[in-house]
Structure formats: C-alpha cells, structure tokens
Motif scaffolding. Structure first.
Motif, short mmCIF file in Angstrom:
data_model
loop_
_atom_site.label_atom_id
_atom_site.label_comp_id
_atom_site.label_asym_id
_atom_site.label_seq_id
_atom_site.Cartn_x
_atom_site.Cartn_y
_atom_site.Cartn_z
N GLN A 70 8.91 -6.98 1.10
CA GLN A 70 8.62 -6.10 -0.03
C GLN A 70 7.25 -5.43 0.08
O GLN A 70 6.35 -5.70 -0.71
N LEU A 71 7.16 -4.51 1.04
CA LEU A 71 5.90 -3.77 1.17
C LEU A 71 5.61 -3.00 -0.11
O LEU A 71 4.46 -2.78 -0.45
N ASN A 72 6.66 -2.60 -0.83
CA ASN A 72 6.44 -1.90 -2.11
C ASN A 72 5.55 -2.72 -3.05
O ASN A 72 4.69 -2.18 -3.74
N TYR A 73 5.74 -4.04 -3.01
CA TYR A 73 4.95 -4.91 -3.89
C TYR A 73 3.52 -5.05 -3.38
O TYR A 73 2.55 -4.91 -4.12
N GLU A 74 3.40 -5.31 -2.09
CA GLU A 74 2.06 -5.51 -1.53
C GLU A 74 1.21 -4.24 -1.68
O GLU A 74 0.05 -4.29 -2.11
N ILE A 75 1.77 -3.10 -1.31
CA ILE A 75 1.02 -1.84 -1.36
C ILE A 75 0.56 -1.55 -2.79
O ILE A 75 -0.61 -1.29 -3.05
N SER A 76 1.51 -1.63 -3.73
CA SER A 76 1.16 -1.25 -5.10
C SER A 76 0.17 -2.23 -5.72
O SER A 76 -0.75 -1.83 -6.44
N ALA A 77 0.33 -3.52 -5.41
CA ALA A 77 -0.59 -4.51 -5.99
C ALA A 77 -2.00 -4.30 -5.45
O ALA A 77 -2.98 -4.31 -6.20
N ARG A 78 -2.11 -4.09 -4.14
CA ARG A 78 -3.44 -3.89 -3.56
C ARG A 78 -4.09 -2.62 -4.13
O ARG A 78 -5.28 -2.63 -4.49
N LYS A 79 -3.34 -1.53 -4.18
CA LYS A 79 -3.89 -0.27 -4.68
C LYS A 79 -4.35 -0.40 -6.12
O LYS A 79 -5.45 0.02 -6.47
N ALA A 80 -3.48 -0.96 -6.96
CA ALA A 80 -3.78 -1.03 -8.38
C ALA A 80 -5.00 -1.93 -8.65
O ALA A 80 -5.89 -1.57 -9.41
N LEU A 81 -5.02 -3.09 -7.98
CA LEU A 81 -6.13 -4.02 -8.25
C LEU A 81 -7.45 -3.41 -7.78
O LEU A 81 -8.48 -3.53 -8.46
N LYS A 82 -7.43 -2.75 -6.64
CA LYS A 82 -8.64 -2.13 -6.12
C LYS A 82 -9.15 -1.07 -7.10
O LYS A 82 -10.33 -1.04 -7.44
N ALA A 83 -8.21 -0.24 -7.56
CA ALA A 83 -8.61 0.84 -8.47
C ALA A 83 -9.19 0.27 -9.77
O ALA A 83 -10.00 0.91 -10.43
N LEU A 84 -8.79 -0.96 -10.11
CA LEU A 84 -9.27 -1.54 -11.37
C LEU A 84 -10.43 -2.51 -11.14
O LEU A 84 -10.77 -3.33 -11.99
N GLY A 85 -11.02 -2.46 -9.95
CA GLY A 85 -12.24 -3.20 -9.71
C GLY A 85 -12.06 -4.64 -9.26
O GLY A 85 -12.99 -5.44 -9.36
N ILE A 86 -10.87 -4.99 -8.76
CA ILE A 86 -10.67 -6.35 -8.24
C ILE A 86 -10.64 -6.28 -6.72
O ILE A 86 -9.82 -5.58 -6.13
N ASP A 87 -11.55 -7.03 -6.10
CA ASP A 87 -11.67 -7.00 -4.65
C ASP A 87 -10.88 -8.17 -4.05
O ASP A 87 -11.04 -9.31 -4.47
N LEU A 88 -10.01 -7.86 -3.09
CA LEU A 88 -9.18 -8.91 -2.48
C LEU A 88 -9.64 -9.21 -1.06
O LEU A 88 -9.81 -8.29 -0.26
N VAL A 89 -9.84 -10.48 -0.76
CA VAL A 89 -10.28 -10.88 0.58
C VAL A 89 -9.13 -11.57 1.30
O VAL A 89 -8.54 -12.52 0.77
N ASP A 90 -8.78 -11.09 2.49
CA ASP A 90 -7.72 -11.72 3.28
C ASP A 90 -8.34 -12.79 4.17
O ASP A 90 -9.09 -12.48 5.09
N LEU A 91 -8.03 -14.05 3.91
CA LEU A 91 -8.61 -15.14 4.70
C LEU A 91 -7.72 -15.48 5.89
O LEU A 91 -6.50 -15.32 5.83
N ASP A 92 -8.33 -15.97 6.96
CA ASP A 92 -7.57 -16.45 8.10
C ASP A 92 -6.84 -17.74 7.76
O ASP A 92 -7.37 -18.57 7.01
N GLY A 93 -5.66 -17.91 8.33
CA GLY A 93 -5.00 -19.22 8.32
C GLY A 93 -4.14 -19.54 7.12
O GLY A 93 -3.49 -20.58 7.08
N MET A 94 -4.10 -18.66 6.10
CA MET A 94 -3.26 -18.94 4.94
C MET A 94 -1.80 -19.09 5.39
O MET A 94 -1.30 -18.27 6.16
#
Ligand code: SF4
Ligand code: SF4
Lengths: 291, 166
Positions: free
Chosen positions: A16-40
C-alpha cells in the motif's frame, strides 16, 4: 518540529504505497518529522502471537529498543503495528516479571527494554499534538460534498485499557479529523464492528462475508467512501469488493481511502502523486465529487 | 456450575495469555459481542472456554474453533469477569501449534518471519516504484538478530516441529 521514529511494518511498504506516501506527505506538511531507523523488523502481530506469544513479545520489544536507543518515541501508521507495539510497551512497563523474562531473551543480542519511550499512532498525534484546528487551517480544498464513513477498525481501540487511544465504544478522533477537512462524517450501522480481515488466509469466505456486511451498511447509509486507517481493513474492504462482486454478484464500487489520502487531497496534493493504482476499487467517482 | 477439569485448565492458566481462563462464569457476553459468532455457528467463544474448562483437550486443540477468532478484542473489552479471551485463544493456538497442529497459513507466517524478518516480502517492482513517488529507500531488518531472538523463545520449538513434519 517534533521527531518520531517511524515504524513502517511489513504490509504497507509491500502492498500500500498509497498509504505510505500520503502519510509521510501529510505528517511532514503538518510539522511532524519522521526518522527511518535501521533494523526495524516486524511488529509480531496476531499471526505471530498465535504461534508463540513469548516470541511476539520479544520481537516487538526489540523494535521498541531500537527507538529507545535513538531517544525517539515510536510512531506507527498501521493499526496492527500500533496494537502490538503499544501493548508490549505498556505490558512490559507495568509487569516487571514479564519484563525480566523478555530482557533475558534480548540480552542474547545485547539489547534491553528500558521503558523510556511512548508508542503512538499517527491519528492520535494529528488529533492531540498537531490539533484539529491546525489540520483545518491547512485545508485548501474543502471536501464539502463528501460523505465519509469512518472505520476505526479494532486494533486502534482495543484493548482500551492498554492502548488508551479513544473511547472504545464511542470514539471521536477519526470523525473529528474527517470533519476538519470539510467532509461530513456519517453514521452507519455496526460502525465499530470488525471487518474480518484477519480471517483471510484461514477462511476467506468468512472474511469476505464480514467485509460484505461493512461495505453494504456503509453503502446503505449513503457513503461516498469508507475511511480506513489499517492496511488489513483496506485489503479486506477494497480487494474484498472485487471478490464480493464475483461471489455474490453485488457491485458496490465504494471507494476505500486511508485517512491521510483524504487529508492530502484536501491540502491540495494531486491524486496522481498518491499512487491511485494501489486501489482496486477505482476512486475516480470520489475525486470527481471533490471538484 | 461448570465442572472444571483441573488438568487442562491448569495447563492453559500457566501459559502467557491463558492466565484468566478460570475467571469465566459463562455469561455469554463474549459470544453476543463476537462478529464471527454473528455470522456462523461454527464459532462460539463462550463454548470454546467451557470446553477448555471441562478438559476437552483434544476437541479444543484439534478442532477448527480456535482458528476462527479474528482477534478483534471486542469480547475482551466487554467481559465482566476480565477474562482476556483473545489472548486466551492465542494461548490455545500456541499449544496446538507446539503439538504439530499448524494450519498452512501459519507455517507460512513462521517461515516468512524466520527467513526475512518480515511477514510480507516487498516485490522488486514495488521497491523501484518508491523512488518515483519520492519515498526514501526501504531500510532492512536485521534478520540475524531476529533469528537469535526467536531461538530463545518457544518459536524455536515450533521450527523443529515444522521441520519434523516435512
Ligand atoms: S464474557 Fe467473560 S465471563 Fe462471560 S462467558 Fe465470555 S469469557 Fe466468560
Ligand atoms: S476477539 Fe475473537 S472471540 Fe472475541 S469477539 Fe473478536 S472474533 Fe470473537
């Protein structure tokens, strides 16, 4: 800007790239920074709990350790991941015996669960930290004509005593966030009933029967779409409708959209940037209604 | 009154997730809250519990009932006796699986987690698409770490059971 460690899980990046893309875009636009950690890894959800509860707790705790080491709270997009990780986090914080048992396992790879972070679902972050007003302020395209049927699914809400997401019998968070976009959040029969998604693979017919019930009831209430927040609800209701058409000869063509897709559209993002092809039930009808 | 057959109830109670089984007083709130029981009489959580309490070990562990719960936690939320029903069903599944009663879909989950550290594989095509949509490259799980963890849990025993079956 607040930073979170992102827990992406297994299903979203695979299906579901539709979910990942939209969630990342929306959160970023609203000031939430997401960090992708190694090993999850995998959150070790019900299918793994069914095999070995101790393994599920340990794998789940391992992921939490990675976020603890980075000093970040963990944010999930998938409700299944949310339930597994938030439940483990709470249980291990409360139950010292269980924590000891899990830490003994984790010590083999030099990890230790400390209980120093929180696990949050992004919907809660939008509602409580960003705030409904701020979401509303960012809407450039009011979704005035849209009647949306909110579907919370199960693993955001229950068991409420451990997850503390919202009132499990009368939740409001998703309804409020939908209305912030100018859309109407509609009521429908059995709104909180499970979609049956987790029966897929064991008893597909039963899973489909439960999905059919949901789609039928939302449809009857006049919904233009069902708004989901869980990839398993999405699969069972979206792909499910293709299978329902074949098996029951019933054609609902009811678009299923994840909340951040709706949010992005309301913030003026173009549909083609959001991987519309991840949907099996075409969302064109819904898009047309938005202009 | 339910005649509790101590052996199996004790066995379940000792399991992670099974601790609350003997709190059940058979009110049926679970069954009336259950979305699966609403559409099929093949499944009934109250019955599953009473069978377990009465020591019908074989019926419970080899029957299909334990696999028909979709883990919605509705019953668990509402049970007046705080029986952790969904968790209890995991515990019953854990016992069944450790004894070699493993539905196909569950052997698939086991081998996916063990070999990939994830439950669903990302297709090459999907991975390539990420760039087109501006997504960051996908981070990989540490499969060795996951295997080391699994080996220390009862998952390790399950792997042996599955190998033995092949
Ligand atoms: S709701 Fe609780 S007490 Fe009542 S039958 Fe179900 S498990 Fe037993
Ligand atoms: S958790 Fe399982 S038994 Fe309980 S209500 Fe949901 S499907 Fe039924």
């Amino acid at each position: 800007m607040k930073s979170y460690a992102l827990f992406l899980g297994c299903t979203i990046p695979a299906r579901q790239l539709n979910y990942e893309i939209s969630a990342r875009k929306a959160l970023k636009a609203l000031g939430i920074d997401l960090v992708d950690l190694d090993g999850m890894s995998c959150c070790a959800p019900p299918p793994i709990e069914s095999v070995a509860v101790d393994a599920s707790l340990a794998v789940s705790a391992y992921n939490i350790c990675l976020a603890e080491e980075a000093g970040l709270d963990l944010l999930t997009i998938c409700s299944g991941c949310f339930q597994s990780l938030a439940r483990t986090n709470e249980l291990l914080k409360r139950n010292s015996q269980l924590r000891k048992r899990v830490n003994q396992i984790l010590s083999k790879i030099g990890k230790e669960f400390k209980g120093s972070i929180e696990v949050k679902h992004y919907l809660k972050v939008l509602h409580d930290e960003v705030g409904v007003e701020e979401v509303r302020r960012n809407v450039t395209k009011q979704l005035k004509n849209i009647k949306a049927a909110p579907f919370y699914g199960c693993h955001l809400l229950r068991p409420s005593e451990l997850l503390k997401f919202d009132d499990p019998e009368k939740p409001r968070i998703l309804d409020d966030l939908i209305e912030a976009l100018g859309a109407k959040s509609i009521d429908y029969l059995d709104k909180l009933k499970c979609c049956g998604g987790l029966l897929r693979g064991y008893d597909d017919d039963l899973a489909l029967e439960l999905a059919r019930d949901k789609v039928m009831k939302a449809s009857k209430a006049g919904a233009d779409c069902i708004v989901t927040v869980c990839p398993f609800c999405f699969i069972n209701l979206d792909l499910g409708q293709i299978q329902i058409a074949r098996k029951y000869n019933e054609n609902y063509s009811l678009p299923i959209v994840h909340y951040p897709e709706l949010l992005c559209l309301a913030m003026g993002v173009e549909a083609k940037e959001l991987s519309p092809r991840s949907h099996r039930v075409k969302i064109d009808k819904l898009l047309e209604k938005m202009v | 009154m339910i005649r509790v057959s101590a052996d199996f109830a004790k066995e379940v109670k000792k399991r992670l997730g099974g601790e609350t089984i003997t709190n059940c007083y058979q009110c049926g709130t679970c069954t009336s809250s259950c979305p699966v029981a609403r559409v099929t009489n093949r499944f009934n959580p109250r019955k599953l519990i009473v069978q377990s309490l009465r020591g019908k070990r074989d019926d419970v562990l080899t029957g299909e009932m334990i696999w028909l719960c979709c883990s919605c936690f509705n019953c668990q939320e509402r049970c007046p006796q705080r029986v952790e029903i969904a968790d209890l069903i995991y515990a019953l599944r854990n016992i069944a699986i450790s004894e070699g009663n493993v539905p196909n879909i569950y052997s698939e989950f086991v081998s996916a987690l063990y070999s990939e550290g994830k439950l669903v594989k990302v297709a090459g095509f999907t991975e390539k698409q990420r760039e087109n949509f501006g997504l960051p490259p996908l981070k990989k799980p540490d499969v060795e770490a996951i295997r080391a963890i699994l080996a220390e849990t009862s998952f390790g025993e399950v792997l042996k059971v599955l190998e033995g079956k092949e």
